[in-house]
Design an enzyme around this catalytic site. Structure first.
Site, PDB file in Angstrom:
ATOM      1  N   HIS A 124     -41.554  35.451  20.995  1.00 27.27           N
ATOM      2  CA  HIS A 124     -40.415  35.514  20.194  1.00 27.27           C
ATOM      3  C   HIS A 124     -41.476  36.823  19.550  1.00 27.27           C
ATOM      4  O   HIS A 124     -41.531  36.810  18.354  1.00 27.27           O
ATOM      5  CB  HIS A 124     -40.049  34.572  18.614  1.00 27.27           C
ATOM      6  CG  HIS A 124     -38.971  34.050  19.852  1.00 27.27           C
ATOM      7  ND1 HIS A 124     -38.144  34.487  19.237  1.00 27.27           N
ATOM      8  CD2 HIS A 124     -38.687  32.597  19.831  1.00 27.27           C
ATOM      9  CE1 HIS A 124     -37.198  33.424  19.511  1.00 27.27           C
ATOM     10  NE2 HIS A 124     -38.009  32.261  19.718  1.00 27.27           N
ATOM     11  N   ASP A 161     -34.262  31.502  28.006  1.00 30.45           N
ATOM     12  CA  ASP A 161     -34.407  29.865  26.966  1.00 30.45           C
ATOM     13  C   ASP A 161     -33.009  30.879  25.967  1.00 30.45           C
ATOM     14  O   ASP A 161     -32.380  31.691  26.310  1.00 30.45           O
ATOM     15  CB  ASP A 161     -35.789  30.750  25.860  1.00 30.45           C
ATOM     16  CG  ASP A 161     -36.600  29.615  25.313  1.00 30.45           C
ATOM     17  OD1 ASP A 161     -37.281  28.840  25.068  1.00 30.45           O
ATOM     18  OD2 ASP A 161     -35.507  29.801  24.005  1.00 30.45           O
ATOM     19  N   HIS A 163     -32.822  31.032  23.292  1.00 32.22           N
ATOM     20  CA  HIS A 163     -33.599  31.596  22.133  1.00 32.22           C
ATOM     21  C   HIS A 163     -33.454  32.912  22.589  1.00 32.22           C
ATOM     22  O   HIS A 163     -34.325  33.632  23.458  1.00 32.22           O
ATOM     23  CB  HIS A 163     -34.313  30.584  21.383  1.00 32.22           C
ATOM     24  CG  HIS A 163     -34.067  29.677  20.459  1.00 32.22           C
ATOM     25  ND1 HIS A 163     -34.675  28.648  21.494  1.00 32.22           N
ATOM     26  CD2 HIS A 163     -33.660  29.093  19.458  1.00 32.22           C
ATOM     27  CE1 HIS A 163     -34.324  27.894  20.292  1.00 32.22           C
ATOM     28  NE2 HIS A 163     -33.984  27.868  19.413  1.00 32.22           N
ATOM     29  N   ASP A 248     -34.871  24.933  26.077  1.00 32.59           N
ATOM     30  CA  ASP A 248     -33.887  24.308  25.819  1.00 32.59           C
ATOM     31  C   ASP A 248     -32.381  25.039  25.927  1.00 32.59           C
ATOM     32  O   ASP A 248     -31.787  24.356  24.341  1.00 32.59           O
ATOM     33  CB  ASP A 248     -34.793  25.171  24.117  1.00 32.59           C
ATOM     34  CG  ASP A 248     -34.874  26.273  24.351  1.00 32.59           C
ATOM     35  OD1 ASP A 248     -34.932  26.954  24.728  1.00 32.59           O
ATOM     36  OD2 ASP A 248     -35.784  26.403  23.570  1.00 32.59           O
TER      37      ASP A 248
HETATM   38 ZN   LIG Z   1     -36.302  28.518  22.916  1.00 30.99          ZN
END
Ligand SMILES: [Zn+2]
Length: 342
Positions: A124, A161, A163, A248
């Site tokens: 990120h 991931d 996200h 995740d």
């Molecule tokens: Zn994540």
């Protein structure tokens, strides 16, 4: 495959607070699993800090200065979700350097696959902004280093991931040297990565965003990766395959809301081994991103390392649901005009 790893107790010095999900115990669980199941079977690639020059290829000098200043305070909040301690800047510097050293060890053929068990995570992190528990963008720094130092022209980055890796996505959005493929939940942080965002300028067609459904099973995910990666690897011919390995999307993860198990991660790794028999014979680079259930994290990584260190097993027959086959058709339709995914 000869498998190298980065592990270092100094990554545990990055403290985020007792109740923060991105906790040093995550690495503790992984290191325990490594000692239990892979003792003497992996090559330890020592971690050393990245150079300032390597980090400046991705992050702005003012941002780097801001990160260095955090050493003067016990606690700094870089973003509402990203608290750090005085030692964190060093762990971040070391995490980026561990990834750079991993590239060196792959390029020197010391190993054919490498996994960086580091924190803080990176996908990120933007050139001038920390967010989502990330400080420096480890994958982006290592990919840029591979381009600069080894004249690599084609890097495939897979980000599984849950996200969206908005940092890697934005940094290479106009760059055909990095083909970014992300599967993520659009309804979760950072709420980016729409399916029709495909890159821009020279990099148009070199970003593949695949928003997945929460109901997807292991079968759906392995099928999806198989259908997308098979033509994509044949068309793009990557010289290096990098994985932003967050866990995740595992059913037991306290943050993600998906239903996958460790079988997805082992399954996609097996798939990559099957698809790798190209003249380029691309090495594999993995680095730890998210994943907040310690047991799920350790088990998922165990399946990957078992695939990497073992022989090539056949791919099992897959029976995907209609939502997965529809999604694959949709992604292919959007990317058909670019000719890479045909
Ligand atoms: Zn994540």
């Amino acid at each position: 495959m000869k498998v190298g790893i980065a592990r270092d107790e100094r990554f545990l010095e990055h403290k985020t607070g007792h109740y923060h999900p991105e906790h040093p115990k995550r690495l503790d669980a992984i290191y325990r699993m490594l000692d239990q199941h892979f003792k003497d079977r992996l090559i330890l690639v020592p971690s050393s800090p990245a150079t300032l020059e390597q980090i400046e290829r991705i992050h702005s000098p003012s941002y780097i200065k801001r990160i260095l200043k955090t050493a003067e305070q016990r606690i700094t909040s870089l973003a509402p979700d990203t608290p750090i301690s005085a030692e964190s800047y060093y762990a971040a510097w070391l995490a980026a350097g561990a990834c750079v050293n991993g590239i060196d060890s792959l390029m020197a053929n010391t190993c054919d696959a490498f996994f960086a068990f580091v924190r803080p995570p990176g996908h990120h992190a933007l050139p001038d902004k920390a967010s989502g528990f990330c400080i420096f963008n480890n994958v982006a720094i290592a990919a840029q280093y591979a381009i600069d130092r080894y004249a690599i022209e084609r890097i495939l980055v897979i980000d599984w991931d849950i996200h969206h890796g908005n940092g890697i996505h934005d940094i290479f959005y106009d760059n055909p040297k990095v083909l970014y493929v992300s599967t993520h939940d659009l309804m979760m942080y950072p709420y980016t990565g729409e399916i029709d965002q495909t890159g821009k300028d020279e990099g148009d067609g070199y970003t593949v965003n695949i928003p997945i459904l929460r109901e997807f099973t292991d079968n759906d995910m392995i099928y999806l990766y198989q259908e997308i990666l098979r033509p994509l690897i044949a068309g793009y011919r990557p010289q290096l395959i990098m994985v932003a390995a967050g866990f995740d999307a595992h059913a037991n993860d306290p943050i993600g809301r998906s239903r996958l198990t460790e079988a997805t991660y082992g399954g996609v790794t097996r798939l990559l081994k099957h698809l790798r028999s190209l003249p380029e014979n691309p090495p594999f680079f993995y680095t730890l991103e998210g994943g907040y259930d310690q047991r799920a994290l350790a088990e998922s990584i165990k399946t990957i390392l078992t695939e990497l260190t073992g022989g090539l097993s056949p791919m099992p027959p897959l029976s995907p649901g209609p939502a997965a086959t529809d999604l694959v058709a949709q992604v292919k339709k959007i990317h058909l005009p670019y000719g890479i995914l045909s």
